[in-house]
Scaffold this motif. Structure first.
Motif, PDB file in Angstrom:
ATOM      1  N   PRO A 248      38.694  17.129  81.892  1.00 43.17           N
ATOM      2  CA  PRO A 248      39.017  17.867  80.676  1.00 43.17           C
ATOM      3  C   PRO A 248      40.434  18.684  80.771  1.00 43.17           C
ATOM      4  CG  PRO A 248      36.551  17.770  81.167  1.00 43.17           C
ATOM      5  CD  PRO A 248      37.318  16.922  82.038  1.00 43.17           C
TER       6      PRO A 248
ATOM      7  N   GLU B  82      43.216  18.856  78.555  1.00 46.51           N
ATOM      8  CA  GLU B  82      43.987  20.021  77.940  1.00 46.51           C
ATOM      9  C   GLU B  82      45.417  20.195  77.908  1.00 46.51           C
ATOM     10  OE1 GLU B  82      43.982  23.445  75.812  1.00 46.51           O
ATOM     11  OE2 GLU B  82      42.009  22.350  76.231  1.00 46.51           O
TER      12      GLU B  82
ATOM     13  N   LYS C 157      44.666  17.329  73.914  1.00 48.41           N
ATOM     14  CA  LYS C 157      43.617  16.474  73.347  1.00 48.41           C
ATOM     15  C   LYS C 157      42.267  17.262  72.879  1.00 48.41           C
ATOM     16  CE  LYS C 157      45.944  12.636  73.896  1.00 48.41           C
ATOM     17  NZ  LYS C 157      45.453  11.512  74.541  1.00 48.41           N
ATOM     18  N   ALA C 158      41.523  16.809  72.170  1.00 47.43           N
ATOM     19  CA  ALA C 158      40.381  17.514  71.765  1.00 47.43           C
ATOM     20  C   ALA C 158      39.137  17.607  72.823  1.00 47.43           C
ATOM     21  CB  ALA C 158      39.831  16.748  70.540  1.00 47.43           C
ATOM     22  N   THR C 159      39.396  16.643  73.940  1.00 48.58           N
ATOM     23  CA  THR C 159      38.338  16.863  74.976  1.00 48.58           C
ATOM     24  C   THR C 159      38.603  17.581  75.940  1.00 48.58           C
ATOM     25  OG1 THR C 159      39.473  14.803  75.974  1.00 48.58           O
ATOM     26  CG2 THR C 159      37.567  14.678  74.486  1.00 48.58           C
TER      27      THR C 159
ATOM     28  N   CYS D 240      39.774  23.588  76.389  1.00 52.24           N
ATOM     29  CA  CYS D 240      40.104  24.513  75.363  1.00 52.24           C
ATOM     30  C   CYS D 240      40.271  23.621  73.783  1.00 52.24           C
ATOM     31  CB  CYS D 240      41.025  25.553  75.526  1.00 52.24           C
ATOM     32  SG  CYS D 240      40.796  26.706  77.002  1.00 52.24           S
ATOM     33  N   LYS D 241      39.734  22.677  74.089  1.00 50.99           N
ATOM     34  CA  LYS D 241      39.935  21.654  72.616  1.00 50.99           C
ATOM     35  C   LYS D 241      41.475  21.325  72.436  1.00 50.99           C
ATOM     36  CE  LYS D 241      35.321  23.505  70.847  1.00 50.99           C
ATOM     37  NZ  LYS D 241      34.926  24.112  69.811  1.00 50.99           N
TER      38      LYS D 241
ATOM     39  N   LYS E  92      43.697  23.373  72.467  1.00 49.97           N
ATOM     40  CA  LYS E  92      44.562  24.542  72.163  1.00 49.97           C
ATOM     41  C   LYS E  92      44.881  25.242  72.981  1.00 49.97           C
ATOM     42  CE  LYS E  92      41.342  24.468  67.768  1.00 49.97           C
ATOM     43  NZ  LYS E  92      40.580  25.285  67.211  1.00 49.97           N
TER      44      LYS E  92
ATOM     45  N   SER F 168      41.319   9.841  74.770  1.00 46.67           N
ATOM     46  CA  SER F 168      40.716  11.102  73.840  1.00 46.67           C
ATOM     47  C   SER F 168      41.895  11.186  72.874  1.00 46.67           C
ATOM     48  CB  SER F 168      40.711  12.137  74.946  1.00 46.67           C
ATOM     49  OG  SER F 168      39.851  12.104  75.998  1.00 46.67           O
TER      50      SER F 168
ATOM     51  N   PRO G  13      43.218  16.940  68.393  1.00 48.20           N
ATOM     52  CA  PRO G  13      42.416  17.478  67.544  1.00 48.20           C
ATOM     53  C   PRO G  13      42.666  17.237  66.166  1.00 48.20           C
ATOM     54  CG  PRO G  13      43.484  19.042  69.300  1.00 48.20           C
ATOM     55  CD  PRO G  13      44.035  17.590  69.230  1.00 48.20           C
TER      56      PRO G  13
ATOM     57  N   ASP H  69      39.226  27.033  63.887  1.00 45.53           N
ATOM     58  CA  ASP H  69      37.860  27.127  64.491  1.00 45.53           C
ATOM     59  C   ASP H  69      38.219  27.861  65.712  1.00 45.53           C
ATOM     60  OD1 ASP H  69      37.128  25.801  62.551  1.00 45.53           O
ATOM     61  OD2 ASP H  69      36.468  23.867  63.536  1.00 45.53           O
ATOM     62  N   ASP H  70      37.454  28.756  66.222  1.00 47.41           N
ATOM     63  CA  ASP H  70      37.396  29.346  67.371  1.00 47.41           C
ATOM     64  C   ASP H  70      38.281  30.490  67.324  1.00 47.41           C
ATOM     65  OD1 ASP H  70      35.410  27.517  68.579  1.00 47.41           O
ATOM     66  OD2 ASP H  70      37.331  26.020  68.702  1.00 47.41           O
TER      67      ASP H  70
END
Length: 312
Positions: free
Chosen positions: A66, A70, A74-76, A79-80, A82, A292, A295, A302-303
């Motif tokens: 992860p 990051e 990537k979405a995985t 922090c998704k 971001k 992965s 997003p 979101d978030d």
């Protein structure tokens, strides 16, 4: 330390190949300082980083997949996708965030220390910052607050001799650790910051003091970054003396600790096996990131806190 070195070396290559957007700031050469400090913290303790902070969550136990995802957006990612390299966080291991704004994460850790004292939960907080941030006013505001309220806080200056290309001695008067006296707290300077055990001992003392309710400590660790300020950056002049860098390369923290472990009876096969394991873990992290997705645009807000009426 091997895990952090392999992760940063791979991230450097991925930036240059266009697999990571923007740039990354590696802590190659500073691994003893990172690991000595994070190993002195408990699993539930808090920390905040700076722009050079992939290694800190790794030292605190973050899984590599992860983290690498990051960096690649990537979405995985933790922090998704971001946060990226400069603004990642992993609350699962107490990593409250990192920032490219010099010194800005220090009061975040200070707030965590305040919450620990209010809740009386026994946790401590540690803020990492560089010698460049040592002259930021927010550091002294935070130290003053921590001193007045006896917060369970450790201020850790990673003195790697340069703020980007500015030598510390040209902009910083005196010794950073000695500034602690003005705020009623101990100041510790670790001259052998390439020795992971020396860093661990110093930070452990500060952690024990904070956990016992005896207030904050300023720890300054002398270290050195081997790579450029950020990967891909090419400054117009060579601001570092070649002999200086060569002298620090002879104090590579990984080589030093390998020699120590060998003196304690570890075989070359065992030590080579540790390195091979770290490289395999980074390979797996890259594979995880590559597989992965990015997003979806639908989750862009979101978030985040937004004023929905204004947005409409």
């Amino acid at each position: 330390m091997l895990r952090i070195r392999a992760f940063d070396e791979r991230a450097s290559k991925m930036v240059k190949r266009g697999h990571i957007p923007g740039t990354v700031h590696t802590s190659i050469g500073q691994e003893a300082q990172v690991v000595g400090a994070t190993m002195a913290l408990g699993a539930g303790d808090y920390m905040s980083g700076n722009h050079r902070s992939h290694g800190h969550p790794i030292g605190k136990g973050s899984p590599l997949g992860p983290l690498m995802a990051e960096l690649a957006g990537k979405a995985t990612g933790v922090c998704k996708g971001k946060g990226g390299s400069l603004h990642l966080a992993d609350f699962a291991v107490g990593s409250l965030g990192e920032s490219g704004i010099v010194g800005s994460s220090i009061p975040i850790a200070n707030g965590a220390a305040l919450s620990s004292k209010v809740l009386n939960n026994g946790k401590v907080a540690l803020a990492f910052f560089g010698d460049g941030a040592a002259n930021q006013g927010v550091l002294y505001e935070s130290m003053n607050m921590a001193g007045v309220w006896d917060l369970p806080m450790i201020f850790l200056c990673e003195n790697n001799q340069y703020a980007l290309s500015t030598p510390a001695h040209t902009v910083t008067s005196g010794i950073i650790s000695e500034r602690a006296a003005g705020f009623g707290m101990p100041g510790i300077r670790v001259e052998e910051g390439q020795d992971v055990l020396a860093v661990y001992d110093a930070v452990s003392e500060a952690v024990a003091r904070a956990r016992a309710g005896d207030g904050p400590t300023l720890v300054e660790v002398m270290t050195y970054r081997y790579n450029e300020h950020s990967e891909g950056l090419r400054l117009g002049t060579d601001y570092r003396d070649a002999g200086e860098r060569e002298a620090w390369l002879k104090k590579d923290p990984i080589i030093l600790f390998r020699h120590y472990l060998a003196s304690q009876g570890f075989s070359d096969d065992e030590l080579d096996g540790l390195q091979a394991t770290a490289l395999a873990e980074v390979d797996a992290a890259v594979a995880f990131s590559d597989a992965s997705p990015y997003p979806d645009l639908s989750v862009a807000f979101d978030d985040l806190y937004t004023d929905k009426e204004s947005a409409a």
